[in-house]
Write an enzyme that holds these catalytic residues in place. Structure first.
Site, PDB file in Angstrom:
ATOM      1  N   ASP A   9       0.865  -1.174   0.000  1.00 31.07           N
ATOM      2  CA  ASP A   9       0.000   0.000   0.000  1.00 31.07           C
ATOM      3  C   ASP A   9       0.906   1.229   0.000  1.00 31.07           C
ATOM      4  O   ASP A   9       2.112   1.126   0.244  1.00 31.07           O
ATOM      5  CB  ASP A   9      -0.872  -0.007   1.282  1.00 31.07           C
ATOM      6  CG  ASP A   9      -1.724   1.240   1.422  1.00 31.07           C
ATOM      7  OD1 ASP A   9      -2.333   1.659   0.422  1.00 31.07           O
ATOM      8  OD2 ASP A   9      -1.787   1.815   2.527  1.00 31.07           O
ATOM      9  N   SER A  10       0.307   2.379  -0.227  1.00 32.11           N
ATOM     10  CA  SER A  10       1.076   3.625  -0.162  1.00 32.11           C
ATOM     11  C   SER A  10       1.568   3.896   1.260  1.00 32.11           C
ATOM     12  O   SER A  10       2.480   4.683   1.461  1.00 32.11           O
ATOM     13  CB  SER A  10       0.203   4.785  -0.626  1.00 32.11           C
ATOM     14  OG  SER A  10      -0.954   4.845   0.186  1.00 32.11           O
ATOM     15  N   TYR A  41      -0.346   8.421  -2.361  1.00 31.89           N
ATOM     16  CA  TYR A  41      -0.368   8.108  -3.788  1.00 31.89           C
ATOM     17  C   TYR A  41      -1.501   8.868  -4.487  1.00 31.89           C
ATOM     18  O   TYR A  41      -1.418   9.148  -5.675  1.00 31.89           O
ATOM     19  CB  TYR A  41      -0.604   6.600  -4.008  1.00 31.89           C
ATOM     20  CG  TYR A  41       0.604   5.713  -3.877  1.00 31.89           C
ATOM     21  CD1 TYR A  41       1.820   6.181  -3.386  1.00 31.89           C
ATOM     22  CD2 TYR A  41       0.526   4.366  -4.248  1.00 31.89           C
ATOM     23  CE1 TYR A  41       2.917   5.332  -3.262  1.00 31.89           C
ATOM     24  CE2 TYR A  41       1.612   3.517  -4.141  1.00 31.89           C
ATOM     25  CZ  TYR A  41       2.805   3.993  -3.644  1.00 31.89           C
ATOM     26  OH  TYR A  41       3.879   3.146  -3.529  1.00 31.89           O
ATOM     27  N   GLY A  42      -2.548   9.152  -3.724  1.00 32.67           N
ATOM     28  CA  GLY A  42      -3.758   9.745  -4.306  1.00 32.67           C
ATOM     29  C   GLY A  42      -3.541  11.071  -5.013  1.00 32.67           C
ATOM     30  O   GLY A  42      -4.344  11.467  -5.854  1.00 32.67           O
ATOM     31  N   CYS A  72      -4.279  -1.205  -2.021  1.00 32.87           N
ATOM     32  CA  CYS A  72      -4.432   0.240  -2.171  1.00 32.87           C
ATOM     33  C   CYS A  72      -5.281   0.467  -3.417  1.00 32.87           C
ATOM     34  O   CYS A  72      -4.960  -0.061  -4.487  1.00 32.87           O
ATOM     35  CB  CYS A  72      -3.041   0.853  -2.346  1.00 32.87           C
ATOM     36  SG  CYS A  72      -3.037   2.601  -2.756  1.00 32.87           S
ATOM     37  N   ASN A  73      -6.356   1.194  -3.261  1.00 35.57           N
ATOM     38  CA  ASN A  73      -7.224   1.447  -4.417  1.00 35.57           C
ATOM     39  C   ASN A  73      -6.499   2.234  -5.498  1.00 35.57           C
ATOM     40  O   ASN A  73      -6.665   1.984  -6.686  1.00 35.57           O
ATOM     41  CB  ASN A  73      -8.460   2.232  -3.981  1.00 35.57           C
ATOM     42  CG  ASN A  73      -9.467   1.352  -3.270  1.00 35.57           C
ATOM     43  OD1 ASN A  73     -10.379   0.846  -3.884  1.00 35.57           O
ATOM     44  ND2 ASN A  73      -9.278   1.139  -1.976  1.00 35.57           N
ATOM     45  N   THR A  74      -5.710   3.222  -5.064  1.00 36.63           N
ATOM     46  CA  THR A  74      -5.040   4.086  -6.029  1.00 36.63           C
ATOM     47  C   THR A  74      -4.037   3.287  -6.867  1.00 36.63           C
ATOM     48  O   THR A  74      -4.030   3.366  -8.099  1.00 36.63           O
ATOM     49  CB  THR A  74      -4.324   5.231  -5.278  1.00 36.63           C
ATOM     50  OG1 THR A  74      -5.248   5.799  -4.341  1.00 36.63           O
ATOM     51  CG2 THR A  74      -3.839   6.290  -6.226  1.00 36.63           C
ATOM     52  N   GLU A 153      -5.573   9.225   9.156  1.00 39.50           N
ATOM     53  CA  GLU A 153      -4.199   8.938   9.573  1.00 39.50           C
ATOM     54  C   GLU A 153      -3.795   9.758  10.797  1.00 39.50           C
ATOM     55  O   GLU A 153      -3.045   9.303  11.648  1.00 39.50           O
ATOM     56  CB  GLU A 153      -3.258   9.261   8.421  1.00 39.50           C
ATOM     57  CG  GLU A 153      -2.179   8.238   8.274  1.00 39.50           C
ATOM     58  CD  GLU A 153      -1.735   8.179   6.848  1.00 39.50           C
ATOM     59  OE1 GLU A 153      -0.823   8.931   6.516  1.00 39.50           O
ATOM     60  OE2 GLU A 153      -2.321   7.407   6.072  1.00 39.50           O
ATOM     61  N   CYS A 185     -11.105   3.505  -0.732  1.00 32.76           N
ATOM     62  CA  CYS A 185      -9.772   3.788  -0.196  1.00 32.76           C
ATOM     63  C   CYS A 185      -9.642   2.947   1.059  1.00 32.76           C
ATOM     64  O   CYS A 185     -10.587   2.878   1.864  1.00 32.76           O
ATOM     65  CB  CYS A 185      -9.638   5.278   0.130  1.00 32.76           C
ATOM     66  SG  CYS A 185      -8.134   5.702   1.029  1.00 32.76           S
ATOM     67  N   THR A 186      -8.475   2.320   1.214  1.00 35.17           N
ATOM     68  CA  THR A 186      -8.315   1.363   2.309  1.00 35.17           C
ATOM     69  C   THR A 186      -8.419   2.024   3.697  1.00 35.17           C
ATOM     70  O   THR A 186      -8.715   1.348   4.677  1.00 35.17           O
ATOM     71  CB  THR A 186      -6.972   0.628   2.182  1.00 35.17           C
ATOM     72  OG1 THR A 186      -5.940   1.599   1.986  1.00 35.17           O
ATOM     73  CG2 THR A 186      -6.990  -0.327   1.013  1.00 35.17           C
ATOM     74  N   HIS A 187      -8.195   3.322   3.755  1.00 35.43           N
ATOM     75  CA  HIS A 187      -8.308   4.019   5.042  1.00 35.43           C
ATOM     76  C   HIS A 187      -9.755   4.108   5.549  1.00 35.43           C
ATOM     77  O   HIS A 187      -9.990   4.193   6.750  1.00 35.43           O
ATOM     78  CB  HIS A 187      -7.844   5.478   4.909  1.00 35.43           C
ATOM     79  CG  HIS A 187      -6.372   5.661   4.835  1.00 35.43           C
ATOM     80  ND1 HIS A 187      -5.607   5.186   3.801  1.00 35.43           N
ATOM     81  CD2 HIS A 187      -5.506   6.300   5.676  1.00 35.43           C
ATOM     82  CE1 HIS A 187      -4.354   5.525   3.994  1.00 35.43           C
ATOM     83  NE2 HIS A 187      -4.259   6.198   5.129  1.00 35.43           N
TER      84      HIS A 187
HETATM   85  N1  DGL Z   1      -4.479   3.678   0.634  1.00 37.49           N
HETATM   86  C1  DGL Z   1      -4.753   4.527  -0.490  1.00 37.49           C
HETATM   87  C2  DGL Z   1      -5.952   3.983  -1.297  1.00 37.49           C
HETATM   88  O1  DGL Z   1      -6.551   2.979  -0.953  1.00 37.49           O
HETATM   89  C3  DGL Z   1      -5.040   5.955  -0.144  1.00 37.49           C
HETATM   90  C4  DGL Z   1      -3.971   6.765   0.464  1.00 37.49           C
HETATM   91  C5  DGL Z   1      -3.090   7.510  -0.510  1.00 37.49           C
HETATM   92  O2  DGL Z   1      -3.542   8.483  -1.157  1.00 37.49           O
HETATM   93  O3  DGL Z   1      -1.936   7.140  -0.605  1.00 37.49           O
HETATM   94  O4  DGL Z   1      -6.297   4.560  -2.303  1.00 37.49           O
END
Ligand code: DGL
Length: 264
Positions: A9-10, A41-42, A72-74, A153, A185-187
């Site tokens: 993940d990011s 990453y977003g 990570c979705n991104t 976060e 988004c995983t968060h």
């Molecule tokens: N964990 C990232 C996701 O699922 C989001 C956080 C990021 O922007 O890095 O997209």
């Protein structure tokens, strides 16, 4: 098969996916890599996200991982197809988007689906395209929600600040009449209850924890990749380490874990 699962993940958001994997596949061990040096990453370009994803995957493959989970979705939106093709016939690559799209399609009752995600995920159009390909009748309401990941976060959830930010985003008129919402988004798993409260429990919420872990279970069963006993500990690597990251891990993972610093 005793080889580990590689998860990346990011940053630490993907720990929500790692936790679901450890619960649903308790005999598996994994190597987690959070690219905290390059987070978020977003807000990055596709070139940058792809470059980071390639480097991390190379590391996980070099460490004998039997599959890679892009938690990570991104990174899933931007890098999945490249990684799938590169490692085709070698290790399965699992992203967090397809299992959600499949679950939405399996439900079969949705007419208007909302999506909240990072800017890069929304811009990629991947969710919209995949859901539409399966059912062109479904309409989608999408909104980038870039404040949510840093807010979570920083530890803001179940309080005044998170309530205000969540309400501000979700009361956007685009979401009028949605019957379901993808937490892209995983968060966002950490604010799922608050989102549910906002909709008074009337909107079906999809997130990338158990759905993704079950997908891995299916792949492992069909490709004979299951391990019957966990023989070593999990490892949690991050590309930049701070006290803040270490402190937040227990919120994302549930248990205390120790981050290890590793520059690729
Ligand atoms: N964990 C990232 C996701 O699922 C989001 C956080 C990021 O922007 O890095 O997209």
């Amino acid at each position: 098969m005793e080889r580990p699962i590689g998860i990346f993940d990011s940053g630490i958001g993907g720990l929500t996916v790692a936790k679901a994997i450890s619960r649903i596949l308790p005999n598996e061990r994994f190597i987690y890599f959070g690219d905290t040096a390059h987070l978020p990453y977003g807000d990055k370009s596709n070139e940058a996200i792809l470059k980071y994803s390639k480097g991390i995957s190379k590391f996980l493959i070099a460490n004998n991982c039997k599959t890679i989970v892009i938690a990570c979705n991104t990174a899933s939106a931007v890098s999945y197809e490249y990684l799938r093709d590169k490692y085709a016939g070698n290790v399965p690559i699992i992203n967090v988007i397809d299992p959600i799209v499949e679950a939405v399609a399996e439900n079969g009752t949705h007419k208007k689906i909302g999506l909240i995600a990072t800017k890069a995920t929304v811009k990629s159009g991947v969710y919209q395209e995949k859901i539409n390909r399966r059912n062109p009748e479904i309409s989608m309401a999408v909104l980038p929600t870039p404040l949510l990941a840093p807010m979570i976060e920083e530890g803001f959830s179940k309080d005044k600040i998170s309530k205000t930010v969540i309400e501000n985003y979700l009361s956007n008129p685009v979401f009028e009449g949605i019957d379901s919402l993808i937490l892209g988004c995983t968060h966002y798993v950490l604010i799922k209850d608050e989102i549910n409260d906002f909709f008074n429990g009337k909107v079906t919420l999809y997130d990338s924890t158990d759905i993704v872990a079950h997908k891995i279970l299916d792949v492992f069963e069909s490709e004979n990749l299951m391990s019957d006993k966990k023989k070593a500990d999990n490892h949690f690597y991050v590309s930049d380490i701070t006290e803040g990251f270490q402190e937040s891990t227990s919120r994302f993972y549930g248990d205390k874990i120790k981050l290890e610093h590793l520059k690729l």
